[in-house]
Motif scaffolding. Sequence first.
Motif, PDB file in Angstrom:
ATOM      1  N   GLY A 164       2.720   1.655  -3.259  1.00 55.89           N
ATOM      2  CA  GLY A 164       1.856   2.094  -4.337  1.00 55.89           C
ATOM      3  C   GLY A 164       1.409   3.564  -4.337  1.00 55.89           C
ATOM      4  O   GLY A 164       0.598   4.074  -5.136  1.00 55.89           O
ATOM      5  N   HIS A 165       1.617   4.199  -2.967  1.00 58.71           N
ATOM      6  CA  HIS A 165       1.515   5.678  -3.015  1.00 58.71           C
ATOM      7  C   HIS A 165       2.514   6.469  -2.794  1.00 58.71           C
ATOM      8  O   HIS A 165       2.556   7.661  -2.205  1.00 58.71           O
ATOM      9  N   GLY A 166       3.485   6.142  -3.528  1.00 65.41           N
ATOM     10  CA  GLY A 166       4.891   6.721  -3.681  1.00 65.41           C
ATOM     11  C   GLY A 166       5.794   6.496  -2.702  1.00 65.41           C
ATOM     12  O   GLY A 166       7.110   7.138  -2.763  1.00 65.41           O
ATOM     13  N   PHE A 201       0.763  -1.372  -0.108  1.00 57.49           N
ATOM     14  CA  PHE A 201      -0.067   0.123  -0.082  1.00 57.49           C
ATOM     15  C   PHE A 201       0.989   1.410  -0.156  1.00 57.49           C
ATOM     16  O   PHE A 201       0.528   2.213  -0.801  1.00 57.49           O
ATOM     17  N   LEU A 202       1.780   1.115   0.813  1.00 62.40           N
ATOM     18  CA  LEU A 202       2.833   2.423   0.990  1.00 62.40           C
ATOM     19  C   LEU A 202       3.352   2.724  -0.083  1.00 62.40           C
ATOM     20  O   LEU A 202       3.597   3.756  -0.861  1.00 62.40           O
TER      21      LEU A 202
END
Length: 298
Positions: free
Chosen positions: A139-141, A136-137
Amino acid sequence: MMLRWSWAAPRLALAPAVVVTLIGFVGSIAWTIYQSFTQSRRFPEYKIDSARWLSQYERLFANETWWTALQNLLILAIGSALAIVFGFILAALIEREKFGEGLFRTVLLYPLAVSLIVTGLVWRWMFNPSLGIEAFLRGHGFENASFNWLAAPQTAMYGIILASIWHGLGFYMALMLAGLKSINTEIWSAARLDGVGVGRLYIEIIIPMMRFTFLTCAILLSLGVVKAYDIVVAMTNGGPGTSTWTPAYFAINAYSTRSNIGFASAAAVIMLLITLAIFLPLVAATAWQARRREAARG
């Protein structure tokens, strides 16, 4: 006759429970202690070799994995105690604000309705680098984010502690909230009138008055930590290597994998002694606090 029947009736009603307890609980403990002095392997033996009656315990304490399990037990106890600390902080915040108490209490108590096996599986997924928080992290940059604690022996135990805190936090919060509500409201009012600060109020007045609640939480926590097994199986299955073995996992592994009843019984007896060493002083302290409270009321 009526007096005699009124005396005998409750005892007759309790007799089945007493018999089951003696056979199923006390009897099992006695059998396990006896087997720890035998050379039982796949099937139990009932002959004790006088020259080797302590051999299972000698093997146990010469086993490096057993010492790893004891070390992990201490780490798990210290880490899981944070659930009591955070539970008290949350209870204090909810007690002071009042708004949304029912909602917060329900949400934080929800993990308690989930078994430790399910809790372990959920957190195992969350620590999965391709599916959980790390994915998740990233995937968010946050390309360098790392949350794969279960893959490294140095951090795997901390992952289990985090899951244990999440599971038990709401329960300890509810106990602390009940303890806070039992404090006389006049104490809060008097403290405000005297200008006592919030931090000083809790440290010098509220926490000492809640010693009984803290002792109760410590007893429940210690019992859960000593028998920790299912969450370890669900999250790591003892790995990587033997880095997350606990005494309970060690004892069950000795029986199920090694087929060694005597060795597993020796580990179980040491677990019993650890439990008694923790449990009896806490129970004695709780009973002493209860007597003091009753004497103060009298």
